[in-house]
Scaffold this active site. Structure first.
Site, PDB file in Angstrom:
ATOM      1  N   HIS A 139       0.857  -1.208   0.000  1.00  0.00           N
ATOM      2  CA  HIS A 139       0.000   0.000   0.000  1.00  0.00           C
ATOM      3  C   HIS A 139       0.886   1.248   0.000  1.00  0.00           C
ATOM      4  CE1 HIS A 139      -3.231   2.670   1.291  1.00  0.00           C
ATOM      5  NE2 HIS A 139      -4.084   1.668   1.450  1.00  0.00           N
ATOM      6  N   GLU A 176      -0.511   1.452  -5.317  1.00  0.00           N
ATOM      7  CA  GLU A 176      -0.370   0.181  -4.608  1.00  0.00           C
ATOM      8  C   GLU A 176      -0.325  -0.995  -5.578  1.00  0.00           C
ATOM      9  OE1 GLU A 176      -3.640   0.159  -1.778  1.00  0.00           O
ATOM     10  OE2 GLU A 176      -3.695   2.341  -1.908  1.00  0.00           O
TER      11      GLU A 176
END
Ligand code: TA6
Length: 304
Positions: A178, A279
Protein backbone atom coordinates in the site's frame (compact mmCIF):
# COMPACT_ATOMS: atom_id res chain seq x y z
CA UNK A 1 16.41 -20.39 4.63
CA UNK A 2 19.56 -18.32 4.70
CA UNK A 3 21.19 -19.20 1.31
CA UNK A 4 23.02 -16.05 0.18
CA UNK A 5 21.68 -14.14 3.13
CA UNK A 6 23.63 -13.48 6.27
CA UNK A 7 22.26 -14.56 9.60
CA UNK A 8 19.61 -12.44 11.30
CA UNK A 9 22.02 -11.60 14.12
CA UNK A 10 24.22 -9.78 11.61
CA UNK A 11 21.35 -7.42 10.94
CA UNK A 12 21.51 -6.24 14.53
CA UNK A 13 24.44 -4.04 13.44
CA UNK A 14 22.00 -2.15 11.26
CA UNK A 15 19.20 -1.81 13.79
CA UNK A 16 18.34 1.49 15.36
CA UNK A 17 15.35 3.05 16.98
CA UNK A 18 12.63 4.92 15.08
CA UNK A 19 9.81 6.37 17.20
CA UNK A 20 10.52 3.65 19.76
CA UNK A 21 10.40 0.90 17.12
CA UNK A 22 13.35 -1.25 16.03
CA UNK A 23 14.23 -0.26 12.47
CA UNK A 24 16.74 -1.65 9.96
CA UNK A 25 18.77 1.07 8.27
CA UNK A 26 19.96 0.11 4.79
CA UNK A 27 22.59 2.02 2.85
CA UNK A 28 24.25 1.29 -0.50
CA UNK A 29 27.77 2.34 -1.50
CA UNK A 30 26.28 4.87 -3.91
CA UNK A 31 24.48 6.53 -1.01
CA UNK A 32 20.91 5.20 -1.47
CA UNK A 33 19.18 4.84 1.92
CA UNK A 34 16.10 3.12 3.29
CA UNK A 35 14.59 2.44 6.72
CA UNK A 36 12.45 -0.64 7.42
CA UNK A 37 10.52 -1.12 10.65
CA UNK A 38 10.22 -4.63 12.09
CA UNK A 39 6.65 -3.56 12.91
CA UNK A 40 4.65 -4.54 9.83
CA UNK A 41 7.91 -5.02 7.86
CA UNK A 42 7.07 -1.48 6.87
CA UNK A 43 9.51 0.50 4.74
CA UNK A 44 9.09 4.06 6.01
CA UNK A 45 11.87 5.88 4.18
CA UNK A 46 13.58 5.60 0.80
CA UNK A 47 16.06 8.24 -0.33
CA UNK A 48 17.81 7.45 -3.62
CA UNK A 49 21.44 8.63 -3.77
CA UNK A 50 21.63 12.35 -4.47
CA UNK A 51 17.86 12.70 -4.18
CA UNK A 52 15.20 13.41 -1.60
CA UNK A 53 12.65 11.35 0.36
CA UNK A 54 10.36 9.45 -2.00
CA UNK A 55 7.93 7.96 0.53
CA UNK A 56 5.29 9.86 2.45
CA UNK A 57 5.16 9.20 6.21
CA UNK A 58 2.56 11.01 8.29
CA UNK A 59 4.07 13.10 11.10
CA UNK A 60 0.99 12.10 13.17
CA UNK A 61 1.33 8.36 12.68
CA UNK A 62 0.89 6.01 15.63
CA UNK A 63 3.62 3.45 16.38
CA UNK A 64 2.82 0.43 18.49
CA UNK A 65 1.66 -3.15 18.80
CA UNK A 66 -1.67 -3.68 17.07
CA UNK A 67 -1.53 -0.31 15.30
CA UNK A 68 -0.98 0.56 11.65
CA UNK A 69 1.74 3.04 10.69
CA UNK A 70 0.37 5.72 8.34
CA UNK A 71 2.78 5.98 5.45
CA UNK A 72 5.68 4.23 3.79
CA UNK A 73 4.72 0.80 2.50
CA UNK A 74 2.15 -1.03 4.67
CA UNK A 75 1.93 -4.74 3.82
CA UNK A 76 -1.73 -5.70 3.40
CA UNK A 77 -2.53 -9.37 4.06
CA UNK A 78 -4.63 -11.58 4.11
CA UNK A 79 -7.32 -9.18 2.93
CA UNK A 80 -7.31 -5.93 1.01
CA UNK A 81 -9.71 -3.44 2.66
CA UNK A 82 -12.93 -5.46 3.14
CA UNK A 83 -12.72 -7.06 -0.29
CA UNK A 84 -12.70 -10.82 0.26
CA UNK A 85 -11.97 -13.47 1.23
CA UNK A 86 -13.33 -13.01 4.76
CA UNK A 87 -15.48 -10.06 5.79
CA UNK A 88 -14.90 -10.70 9.49
CA UNK A 89 -11.21 -9.80 9.13
CA UNK A 90 -10.06 -6.32 10.16
CA UNK A 91 -9.88 -3.79 7.31
CA UNK A 92 -6.66 -4.45 5.37
CA UNK A 93 -5.98 -7.63 7.37
CA UNK A 94 -3.46 -7.90 10.18
CA UNK A 95 0.08 -8.09 8.72
CA UNK A 96 0.62 -4.33 9.12
CA UNK A 97 -0.32 -4.43 12.81
CA UNK A 98 2.31 -6.83 14.17
CA UNK A 99 6.07 -6.97 14.55
CA UNK A 100 7.73 -9.29 12.03
CA UNK A 101 10.93 -11.21 12.73
CA UNK A 102 14.24 -10.57 11.05
CA UNK A 103 15.00 -13.42 8.66
CA UNK A 104 18.27 -12.19 7.19
CA UNK A 105 20.27 -9.35 5.75
CA UNK A 106 22.34 -9.24 2.59
CA UNK A 107 25.19 -6.81 2.75
CA UNK A 108 27.57 -7.81 0.03
CA UNK A 109 30.45 -10.28 -0.27
CA UNK A 110 33.09 -8.27 1.55
CA UNK A 111 32.40 -5.39 3.83
CA UNK A 112 35.80 -4.37 5.14
CA UNK A 113 38.16 -1.97 3.37
CA UNK A 114 41.99 -2.32 3.37
CA UNK A 115 42.23 -0.80 6.83
CA UNK A 116 39.65 -3.29 8.10
CA UNK A 117 36.97 -0.65 8.51
CA UNK A 118 33.42 -1.51 7.53
CA UNK A 119 32.21 0.13 4.35
CA UNK A 120 28.74 0.17 2.82
CA UNK A 121 27.89 -2.06 -0.14
CA UNK A 122 26.43 -1.69 -3.63
CA UNK A 123 23.16 -3.42 -2.75
CA UNK A 124 21.67 -3.80 0.68
CA UNK A 125 18.69 -5.98 1.49
CA UNK A 126 16.74 -7.20 4.45
CA UNK A 127 14.26 -10.03 4.70
CA UNK A 128 11.49 -10.16 7.30
CA UNK A 129 9.00 -12.84 8.16
CA UNK A 130 5.59 -13.24 9.79
CA UNK A 131 3.95 -16.56 10.58
CA UNK A 132 0.76 -17.58 12.32
CA UNK A 133 0.48 -17.26 16.08
CA UNK A 134 -2.38 -17.17 18.58
CA UNK A 135 -3.31 -13.60 17.57
CA UNK A 136 -3.51 -14.33 13.84
CA UNK A 137 -5.22 -17.71 14.42
CA UNK A 138 -7.95 -15.92 16.37
CA UNK A 139 -8.62 -13.74 13.31
CA UNK A 140 -7.83 -16.17 10.49
CA UNK A 141 -7.46 -19.90 11.22
CA UNK A 142 -4.65 -20.73 8.80
CA UNK A 143 -0.94 -21.56 8.96
CA UNK A 144 1.14 -19.33 6.71
CA UNK A 145 4.53 -17.79 6.23
CA UNK A 146 4.76 -14.28 4.86
CA UNK A 147 8.17 -13.02 3.72
CA UNK A 148 9.04 -9.52 2.60
CA UNK A 149 12.44 -8.94 1.01
CA UNK A 150 13.40 -5.27 0.71
CA UNK A 151 16.24 -4.66 -1.70
CA UNK A 152 17.91 -1.26 -2.00
CA UNK A 153 19.60 -0.87 -5.38
CA UNK A 154 21.05 2.15 -7.15
CA UNK A 155 18.08 4.53 -7.68
CA UNK A 156 15.69 1.64 -7.13
CA UNK A 157 13.72 0.00 -4.32
CA UNK A 158 12.41 -3.53 -4.87
CA UNK A 159 9.87 -5.10 -2.52
CA UNK A 160 9.18 -8.83 -2.92
CA UNK A 161 6.34 -10.43 -0.99
CA UNK A 162 6.04 -14.21 -0.72
CA UNK A 163 3.12 -16.10 0.80
CA UNK A 164 3.56 -19.78 1.72
CA UNK A 165 0.76 -22.07 2.83
CA UNK A 166 2.41 -24.04 5.64
CA UNK A 167 -0.82 -25.63 6.86
CA UNK A 168 -2.85 -28.69 5.95
CA UNK A 169 -5.80 -27.02 4.19
CA UNK A 170 -6.13 -24.48 1.36
CA UNK A 171 -6.69 -20.76 1.93
CA UNK A 172 -7.63 -17.69 -0.14
CA UNK A 173 -6.19 -14.23 0.27
CA UNK A 174 -6.07 -10.76 -1.25
CA UNK A 175 -3.04 -8.53 -0.60
CA UNK A 176 -1.25 -5.30 -1.43
CA UNK A 177 1.85 -3.21 -0.94
CA UNK A 178 0.00 0.00 0.00
CA UNK A 179 2.81 2.38 -1.04
CA UNK A 180 2.51 6.04 0.05
CA UNK A 181 4.57 8.24 -2.29
CA UNK A 182 5.69 11.80 -1.58
CA UNK A 183 4.34 14.09 -4.32
CA UNK A 184 4.89 17.61 -2.90
CA UNK A 185 1.65 18.94 -4.39
CA UNK A 186 -1.08 16.47 -5.36
CA UNK A 187 -2.76 19.07 -7.59
CA UNK A 188 0.33 18.95 -9.83
CA UNK A 189 0.82 15.16 -9.73
CA UNK A 190 -0.14 12.70 -12.48
CA UNK A 191 -0.02 8.95 -13.06
CA UNK A 192 0.32 7.65 -16.62
CA UNK A 193 0.09 4.25 -18.31
CA UNK A 194 -3.60 3.71 -17.60
CA UNK A 195 -5.17 3.87 -21.06
CA UNK A 196 -7.58 0.99 -21.69
CA UNK A 197 -7.29 -0.42 -18.17
CA UNK A 198 -10.54 -1.55 -16.53
CA UNK A 199 -11.11 -0.06 -13.07
CA UNK A 200 -13.51 0.21 -10.17
CA UNK A 201 -14.06 3.71 -8.82
CA UNK A 202 -14.47 2.91 -5.11
CA UNK A 203 -15.70 6.47 -4.39
CA UNK A 204 -18.75 6.15 -6.65
CA UNK A 205 -18.93 2.35 -6.73
CA UNK A 206 -18.94 2.32 -10.53
CA UNK A 207 -16.80 0.36 -12.97
CA UNK A 208 -15.27 1.77 -16.15
CA UNK A 209 -12.37 1.55 -18.59
CA UNK A 210 -9.76 4.34 -18.50
CA UNK A 211 -10.14 6.44 -21.65
CA UNK A 212 -7.21 8.71 -20.87
CA UNK A 213 -3.68 7.49 -20.36
CA UNK A 214 -2.97 9.99 -17.59
CA UNK A 215 -4.80 10.50 -14.31
CA UNK A 216 -4.76 13.95 -12.63
CA UNK A 217 -6.08 14.74 -9.17
CA UNK A 218 -8.73 17.28 -8.17
CA UNK A 219 -10.70 15.42 -5.49
CA UNK A 220 -10.98 12.17 -3.55
CA UNK A 221 -9.59 9.33 -5.67
CA UNK A 222 -9.86 5.64 -4.80
CA UNK A 223 -9.57 3.37 -7.82
CA UNK A 224 -8.72 -0.27 -8.28
CA UNK A 225 -7.22 -0.84 -11.74
CA UNK A 226 -7.47 -4.46 -12.82
CA UNK A 227 -4.80 -6.43 -14.65
CA UNK A 228 -2.49 -3.49 -15.18
CA UNK A 229 -0.28 -4.39 -18.17
CA UNK A 230 2.57 -1.87 -17.85
CA UNK A 231 4.57 0.24 -15.36
CA UNK A 232 2.93 3.43 -14.12
CA UNK A 233 5.05 6.60 -14.36
CA UNK A 234 4.40 9.14 -11.58
CA UNK A 235 5.19 12.79 -12.15
CA UNK A 236 4.97 15.69 -9.72
CA UNK A 237 7.12 18.75 -9.03
CA UNK A 238 10.60 17.37 -8.33
CA UNK A 239 9.35 13.78 -8.64
CA UNK A 240 9.84 11.37 -11.52
CA UNK A 241 9.27 7.78 -10.58
CA UNK A 242 8.29 4.58 -12.34
CA UNK A 243 6.13 2.15 -10.40
CA UNK A 244 6.24 -1.39 -11.80
CA UNK A 245 4.91 -4.69 -10.51
CA UNK A 246 5.21 -8.40 -11.12
CA UNK A 247 2.85 -11.06 -9.79
CA UNK A 248 0.51 -8.36 -8.45
CA UNK A 249 -2.09 -8.03 -11.20
CA UNK A 250 -4.01 -5.02 -9.88
CA UNK A 251 -3.02 -1.51 -8.85
CA UNK A 252 -4.79 0.89 -6.49
CA UNK A 253 -4.50 4.67 -6.76
CA UNK A 254 -5.67 6.48 -3.62
CA UNK A 255 -5.77 10.01 -2.27
CA UNK A 256 -8.33 10.79 0.47
CA UNK A 257 -8.48 14.54 -0.32
CA UNK A 258 -9.41 17.19 2.25
CA UNK A 259 -12.55 15.94 4.01
CA UNK A 260 -11.56 12.28 4.41
CA UNK A 261 -8.01 13.24 5.34
CA UNK A 262 -9.26 15.54 8.11
CA UNK A 263 -11.25 12.60 9.48
CA UNK A 264 -8.12 10.42 9.78
CA UNK A 265 -6.71 10.96 13.29
CA UNK A 266 -3.19 9.94 12.23
CA UNK A 267 -2.92 12.44 9.34
CA UNK A 268 -2.41 16.21 9.44
CA UNK A 269 -5.44 17.95 7.88
CA UNK A 270 -3.47 19.00 4.82
CA UNK A 271 -1.40 15.77 4.62
CA UNK A 272 -3.34 14.64 1.55
CA UNK A 273 -1.65 17.38 -0.47
CA UNK A 274 1.75 15.67 -0.20
CA UNK A 275 0.86 12.01 -0.71
CA UNK A 276 -0.38 9.60 -3.32
CA UNK A 277 -0.74 5.87 -2.85
CA UNK A 278 0.11 3.71 -5.86
CA UNK A 279 -0.37 0.18 -4.61
CA UNK A 280 0.65 -3.16 -6.09
CA UNK A 281 -2.30 -5.42 -5.33
CA UNK A 282 -4.07 -8.68 -5.94
CA UNK A 283 -7.76 -8.03 -5.33
CA UNK A 284 -10.03 -8.91 -8.24
CA UNK A 285 -9.18 -12.60 -8.27
CA UNK A 286 -8.19 -13.73 -4.76
CA UNK A 287 -5.26 -16.14 -4.72
CA UNK A 288 -6.01 -19.71 -3.61
CA UNK A 289 -3.04 -21.56 -2.13
CA UNK A 290 -3.05 -25.32 -1.57
CA UNK A 291 -0.97 -26.73 1.32
CA UNK A 292 2.72 -26.46 0.46
CA UNK A 293 2.12 -23.94 -2.33
CA UNK A 294 3.47 -20.42 -2.49
CA UNK A 295 2.73 -17.16 -4.30
CA UNK A 296 4.96 -14.15 -4.82
CA UNK A 297 4.70 -10.63 -6.16
CA UNK A 298 7.03 -7.64 -6.46
CA UNK A 299 6.74 -3.87 -6.59
CA UNK A 300 9.65 -1.98 -8.14
CA UNK A 301 10.09 1.75 -7.59
CA UNK A 302 12.63 3.39 -9.89
CA UNK A 303 13.68 7.02 -9.48
CA UNK A 304 14.24 8.87 -12.75
O1 TA6 B 1 -6.10 1.48 -0.76
C1 TA6 B 1 -7.07 2.45 -0.62
C2 TA6 B 1 -7.88 2.17 0.63
O2 TA6 B 1 -8.45 0.90 0.59
C3 TA6 B 1 -8.90 3.29 0.79
O3 TA6 B 1 -10.22 2.88 0.55
C4 TA6 B 1 -8.62 3.88 2.16
O4 TA6 B 1 -9.49 3.49 3.13
C5 TA6 B 1 -7.18 3.44 2.38
O5 TA6 B 1 -7.02 2.20 1.78
C6 TA6 B 1 -6.57 3.54 3.76
O6 TA6 B 1 -7.08 2.61 4.66
P1 TA6 B 1 -6.62 2.68 6.18
O7 TA6 B 1 -7.26 1.50 6.84
O8 TA6 B 1 -5.13 2.59 6.20
O9 TA6 B 1 -7.12 3.99 6.72
Amino acid sequence: MHDQWNRPEDALNFIDDFHGQPAVHLRSSAGDRAIVLLHGAQVISWIPAGGSERLYLSPRSAYGEGQAVRGGVPVIFPQFNQRGPDFSLPKHGFARNYRWSLDGVEHGPQQADAAGAARPVERASVRLRLAQDARTQALWPHDFSLTLAVSLQPQQLVLALQVDNTGTGPFDFTAALHTYLEVGDIAQASVAGLHGVRYLDAVTGTGSVAGDDTLHFAGETDRIYYEVPRPLPLRAPGVELEVAMEGFRDAVVWNPWAERCAALPDMPDDGYRRMLCIEAAVIDKPVTLAPGDSWSGRQLLAAR
